[in-house]
Write a protein that holds these residues in place. Sequence first.
Motif, short mmCIF file in Angstrom:
data_model
loop_
_atom_site.label_atom_id
_atom_site.label_comp_id
_atom_site.label_asym_id
_atom_site.label_seq_id
_atom_site.Cartn_x
_atom_site.Cartn_y
_atom_site.Cartn_z
N UNK A 105 0.79 -1.20 -0.18
CA UNK A 105 0.05 0.03 0.03
C UNK A 105 0.90 1.19 -0.10
N UNK A 106 1.91 1.01 -0.18
CA UNK A 106 3.08 2.19 -0.27
C UNK A 106 3.19 2.73 1.31
N UNK A 107 2.91 2.34 2.18
CA UNK A 107 3.06 2.94 3.38
C UNK A 107 4.05 2.00 3.85
N UNK A 108 5.10 2.57 4.99
CA UNK A 108 6.18 1.96 5.69
C UNK A 108 5.74 0.71 6.55
#
Length: 605
Positions: free
Chosen positions: A136-139
């Motif tokens: 989800x492109x979140x860290x």
Amino acid sequence: MKTFDRFIEQIEKTKQRFQLHSGEDLGAVKTIIHPKQVHNYLKAHNLKVTELINDRQLRERVIKGDDTLDVNYLEKGTIAAKSVCRIHINDAQGDEGFGTGFLIAPQILITNNHVLPTLAYATYSFAEFNYENGTDDLPLPSKLFRFNSSKMFYTNEELDYTIVWVEDRSTDGLGFLDEFNYLKLNPNLGKTKEGNYVSIIQHPDGRIKKVAIRQNEITNLSLPKFIRYVTDTKSGSSGAPVFNDKWEVVSVHHAGIPRYNIDGKILNLAGEIWDKSQGEVQVDWLENEGVRVSSIVYDMTTVAAHTYPFLLNYFKPLTDLEDIRRSMGISIADLENETYYPKSQDVEQQQRYYSNLEDPEHASVNELHALLELTHTAAPKYNPSKYLYLNVDLHPDGQLKSIYSNKDFTTQELILADQKIDIDRQLQFIELVKNEKTLGLSAFNEAVEKLESAMPYNCEHVICQSWFKKQEPMRGDLHHLFACESSCNSFRNDFPYHEFPAYQPELTPLDDKEQSACGYVQDELFEPEHNKGIVARAVFYFLVRYPGVIKIYKPKEIEILKNWAAQQPVTLYEKHRNHEISLIQGNRNPFIDFPELIQSINFNV
């Protein structure tokens, strides 16, 4: 020295590995064509050779190769990436920067020497796993792990790599290291070729985990110890794994190759001379360099394993002598200058050892006996798995070899085999105990002795144990102990050495019932198949170290042993053994140091 300075130092070292030529375009990548691969492409696509000849566009497409990969390539890459971490480089004064590292065995991490050069750096630094973005492109939540340098820390400045032990639980106590995979290292050559593509999973500039997969081509495989390739990396990428298309690690990334002018000065992107104040981003980079996995594994199994023998549980030594030559850039004849046998160090040790003898090369039996007895300061108990297999009896290729048959074994193979023998002996002893038949002390001892003789270790006593009633220190004296498969051990039995005129080793057997790959037996006498000179020098050591203990060899047999010693000169293997044994038990075999002594000494005294 700060991390960036160490990085620049590594770059300077790369310049020494090739000859600069004026006007040479070091960035040019040559196209490598393998006719067999072209043939396979034509066959796979149902094309004819005539089509290849007549259609230039088809020929260019075939030569360029097929860039398609199985879709599981991406999933395998994701799995491989889990083992890669960001290293926070700290010393006692604070933060110095970042590097990349990855797990190569349970709790064993590898990175560059210029990332973790000393124990102090390992003490203050730590590894951060999972520092990457999710789908989800979140860290993702990352986990920090400390190093335990007291458990293991080994570094090699020349090969620019460090291995260090990692704690199994994260600093917050909520994460476990086994959540992250480790990458098995394949020591064999041939994992990639010039013109093949590689991928690098890294933390460039210490940023979130990235992968370089486009236009990453192998440019040079001719260098020993290192390979070169074109790809995108930054200083924080130091220590990153370089993968082939099967996600096998082929090298550990460690340096970039900049463009130089004719005076050997590094150039910047404007074509002018670069200096450190401009920073790494202004360097005109041409290609990158990584340390060969085969070279790292060779060093780990021949050097690091001396201090940390458990490394041999995870890493298989290089055994092909040609692979050692190509990977390390050394010939087997030059191994004397390598760590297998530190010649200059051993020569100094010899000089000190014999310094009290007036003329060591013409010493008498009594002089040698007094020296060997006085310097025999440690007497290890008989335990080949602990004292013999791990280091003392290794050959230059990192393998053990049977003293009589020359059959190859790995260290772990013989250790496990001896462990199995211990278990079998215990089971037989339990059966003996179950038998409620009453035994006298002598009968009981005889029964136990039979258990051992029926199931011997994979270790040969050149002077048979029964001849000295298995007494120490003779039994554990490493100078006359050699690796030997138990079948050869049993075949020799406790028969003295002899020479049979009609027996020619490795030729037509005289009698299948009497001969094996180990040698020849007749009339309770034994002639070895191999290494007669080696066993002869071991016998002579025993006769001088323990005078009068055995009375097996008469003048005729002594002459046979002297001839064997003369026919097989002292080997590098024996020099290695002599050096390593002296470090353990204190004394040396003078007939390895001064083989000419054998002909002048009267061993019958």
